[in-house]
Scaffold this motif. Structure first.
Motif, PDB file in Angstrom:
ATOM      1  N   TYR A  79     -12.491  45.726  26.638  1.00 24.10           N
ATOM      2  CA  TYR A  79     -11.861  44.479  26.214  1.00 24.10           C
ATOM      3  C   TYR A  79     -12.567  43.917  24.979  1.00 24.10           C
ATOM      4  O   TYR A  79     -11.929  43.424  24.049  1.00 24.10           O
ATOM      5  CB  TYR A  79     -11.884  43.488  27.376  1.00 24.10           C
ATOM      6  N   LYS A  80     -13.897  44.035  24.950  1.00 21.62           N
ATOM      7  CA  LYS A  80     -14.680  43.554  23.812  1.00 21.62           C
ATOM      8  C   LYS A  80     -14.251  44.273  22.534  1.00 21.62           C
ATOM      9  O   LYS A  80     -14.078  43.644  21.492  1.00 21.62           O
ATOM     10  CB  LYS A  80     -16.168  43.787  24.088  1.00 21.62           C
ATOM     11  N   HIS A  81     -14.022  45.581  22.633  1.00 27.29           N
ATOM     12  CA  HIS A  81     -13.598  46.329  21.447  1.00 27.29           C
ATOM     13  C   HIS A  81     -12.150  46.005  21.056  1.00 27.29           C
ATOM     14  O   HIS A  81     -11.809  46.037  19.875  1.00 27.29           O
ATOM     15  CB  HIS A  81     -13.801  47.831  21.655  1.00 27.29           C
ATOM     16  N   GLU A  82     -11.318  45.690  22.026  1.00 28.00           N
ATOM     17  CA  GLU A  82      -9.949  45.265  21.707  1.00 28.00           C
ATOM     18  C   GLU A  82      -9.972  43.967  20.907  1.00 28.00           C
ATOM     19  O   GLU A  82      -9.243  43.827  19.913  1.00 28.00           O
ATOM     20  CB  GLU A  82      -9.138  45.075  22.990  1.00 28.00           C
ATOM     21  N   ILE A  83     -10.808  43.042  21.326  1.00 32.51           N
ATOM     22  CA  ILE A  83     -10.915  41.765  20.607  1.00 32.51           C
ATOM     23  C   ILE A  83     -11.497  41.994  19.218  1.00 32.51           C
ATOM     24  O   ILE A  83     -11.027  41.427  18.232  1.00 32.51           O
ATOM     25  CB  ILE A  83     -11.759  40.751  21.409  1.00 32.51           C
ATOM     26  N   ALA A  84     -12.516  42.848  19.129  1.00 29.64           N
ATOM     27  CA  ALA A  84     -13.099  43.164  17.825  1.00 29.64           C
ATOM     28  C   ALA A  84     -12.031  43.764  16.902  1.00 29.64           C
ATOM     29  O   ALA A  84     -12.007  43.476  15.703  1.00 29.64           O
ATOM     30  CB  ALA A  84     -14.270  44.131  17.994  1.00 29.64           C
ATOM     31  N   GLY A  85     -11.137  44.578  17.460  1.00 31.54           N
ATOM     32  CA  GLY A  85     -10.037  45.137  16.682  1.00 31.54           C
ATOM     33  C   GLY A  85      -9.117  44.050  16.166  1.00 31.54           C
ATOM     34  O   GLY A  85      -8.668  44.093  15.014  1.00 31.54           O
ATOM     35  N   ASP A 138     -13.612  46.197  14.410  1.00 31.24           N
ATOM     36  CA  ASP A 138     -13.879  47.278  15.355  1.00 31.24           C
ATOM     37  C   ASP A 138     -14.302  48.576  14.666  1.00 31.24           C
ATOM     38  O   ASP A 138     -15.220  49.244  15.129  1.00 31.24           O
ATOM     39  CB  ASP A 138     -12.686  47.527  16.271  1.00 31.24           C
ATOM     40  N   SER A 139     -13.670  48.933  13.553  1.00 31.71           N
ATOM     41  CA  SER A 139     -14.060  50.181  12.879  1.00 31.71           C
ATOM     42  C   SER A 139     -15.488  50.070  12.355  1.00 31.71           C
ATOM     43  O   SER A 139     -16.252  51.029  12.402  1.00 31.71           O
ATOM     44  CB  SER A 139     -13.087  50.534  11.755  1.00 31.71           C
ATOM     45  N   TYR A 140     -15.860  48.902  11.865  1.00 31.76           N
ATOM     46  CA  TYR A 140     -17.238  48.677  11.408  1.00 31.76           C
ATOM     47  C   TYR A 140     -18.214  48.856  12.571  1.00 31.76           C
ATOM     48  O   TYR A 140     -19.230  49.531  12.434  1.00 31.76           O
ATOM     49  CB  TYR A 140     -17.379  47.281  10.806  1.00 31.76           C
ATOM     50  N   ILE A 141     -17.881  48.291  13.722  1.00 30.10           N
ATOM     51  CA  ILE A 141     -18.756  48.374  14.895  1.00 30.10           C
ATOM     52  C   ILE A 141     -18.887  49.819  15.369  1.00 30.10           C
ATOM     53  O   ILE A 141     -19.980  50.270  15.710  1.00 30.10           O
ATOM     54  CB  ILE A 141     -18.237  47.461  16.019  1.00 30.10           C
ATOM     55  N   LYS A 142     -17.789  50.550  15.364  1.00 33.51           N
ATOM     56  CA  LYS A 142     -17.843  51.959  15.779  1.00 33.51           C
ATOM     57  C   LYS A 142     -18.748  52.773  14.862  1.00 33.51           C
ATOM     58  O   LYS A 142     -19.416  53.690  15.314  1.00 33.51           O
ATOM     59  CB  LYS A 142     -16.438  52.557  15.826  1.00 33.51           C
ATOM     60  N   ASN A 143     -18.785  52.439  13.572  1.00 32.16           N
ATOM     61  CA  ASN A 143     -19.608  53.180  12.611  1.00 32.16           C
ATOM     62  C   ASN A 143     -21.037  52.663  12.528  1.00 32.16           C
ATOM     63  O   ASN A 143     -21.969  53.449  12.382  1.00 32.16           O
ATOM     64  CB  ASN A 143     -18.977  53.138  11.214  1.00 32.16           C
ATOM     65  N   LEU A 195      -9.959  41.118  15.445  1.00 26.65           N
ATOM     66  CA  LEU A 195     -10.684  40.399  14.400  1.00 26.65           C
ATOM     67  C   LEU A 195     -10.934  41.267  13.169  1.00 26.65           C
ATOM     68  O   LEU A 195     -11.496  40.797  12.180  1.00 26.65           O
ATOM     69  CB  LEU A 195     -12.028  39.894  14.950  1.00 26.65           C
ATOM     70  N   GLY A 196     -10.543  42.547  13.245  1.00 29.67           N
ATOM     71  CA  GLY A 196     -10.695  43.443  12.109  1.00 29.67           C
ATOM     72  C   GLY A 196     -12.095  44.003  11.919  1.00 29.67           C
ATOM     73  O   GLY A 196     -12.424  44.463  10.824  1.00 29.67           O
ATOM     74  N   GLY A 253     -19.948  35.831  18.091  1.00 29.60           N
ATOM     75  CA  GLY A 253     -19.576  34.661  18.871  1.00 29.60           C
ATOM     76  C   GLY A 253     -18.076  34.558  19.067  1.00 29.60           C
ATOM     77  O   GLY A 253     -17.599  34.133  20.118  1.00 29.60           O
ATOM     78  N   ALA A 254     -17.331  34.964  18.048  1.00 27.77           N
ATOM     79  CA  ALA A 254     -15.871  34.938  18.166  1.00 27.77           C
ATOM     80  C   ALA A 254     -15.398  35.919  19.226  1.00 27.77           C
ATOM     81  O   ALA A 254     -14.515  35.612  20.027  1.00 27.77           O
ATOM     82  CB  ALA A 254     -15.221  35.262  16.819  1.00 27.77           C
ATOM     83  N   VAL A 255     -16.018  37.108  19.266  1.00 28.45           N
ATOM     84  CA  VAL A 255     -15.669  38.106  20.280  1.00 28.45           C
ATOM     85  C   VAL A 255     -16.041  37.583  21.665  1.00 28.45           C
ATOM     86  O   VAL A 255     -15.225  37.565  22.582  1.00 28.45           O
ATOM     87  CB  VAL A 255     -16.365  39.464  19.999  1.00 28.45           C
ATOM     88  N   GLY A 256     -17.287  37.139  21.808  1.00 29.70           N
ATOM     89  CA  GLY A 256     -17.753  36.632  23.102  1.00 29.70           C
ATOM     90  C   GLY A 256     -16.995  35.405  23.573  1.00 29.70           C
ATOM     91  O   GLY A 256     -16.706  35.251  24.756  1.00 29.70           O
ATOM     92  N   GLY A 257     -16.651  34.545  22.631  1.00 31.44           N
ATOM     93  CA  GLY A 257     -15.908  33.342  22.984  1.00 31.44           C
ATOM     94  C   GLY A 257     -14.525  33.648  23.533  1.00 31.44           C
ATOM     95  O   GLY A 257     -14.080  33.035  24.500  1.00 31.44           O
TER      96      GLY A 257
END
Length: 104
Positions: free
Chosen positions: A47-53, A58-63, A55-56, A75-79
């Motif tokens: 779910y955290k990665h879905e939210i990151a996606g 997720d690809s940065y986080i994966k890399n 917010l645009g 904070g935006a993801v966690g919120g």
């Protein structure tokens, strides 16, 4: 690796009940979909990665990982995660209290 929060509960032994309640709410929201072997932790990670996606980022986080993501983005993801699950938990507790107060 996520840190374990060291929160002292007012009611000893309430941790299991709260986790069960969180799982119930996550299931109702479709976050915990009942896939074989899925745990609350793995469902929340997904779910955290879905939210990151959304917010645009997720690809940065994966890399790059989470370490260089700004605190505002984290904070935006966690919120969004906590707000949706926690908000529904509070809503349900209020409904339960209202029923109890009305004698149902």
């Amino acid at each position: 690796m996520p840190r374990k929060k060291n929160r002292k509960r007012l009611v000893p032994g309430a941790e299991q009940a709260l986790e069960k309640f969180k799982m119930e709410i996550a299931g109702e929201l479709g976050i915990l979909d009942g896939s074989p072997g899925m745990t609350l932790e793995s469902a929340l990670e997904k779910y955290k990665h879905e939210i990151a996606g959304e917010l645009g980022i997720d690809s940065y986080i994966k890399n790059q990982g989470w370490q260089d993501v700004s605190s505002g983005k984290c904070g935006a993801v966690g919120g969004r995660m906590g707000g949706r699950i926690g908000g529904n938990m509070v809503k349900r507790m209020i409904e339960m209290a209202e029923k109890q107060m009305s004698g149902q």
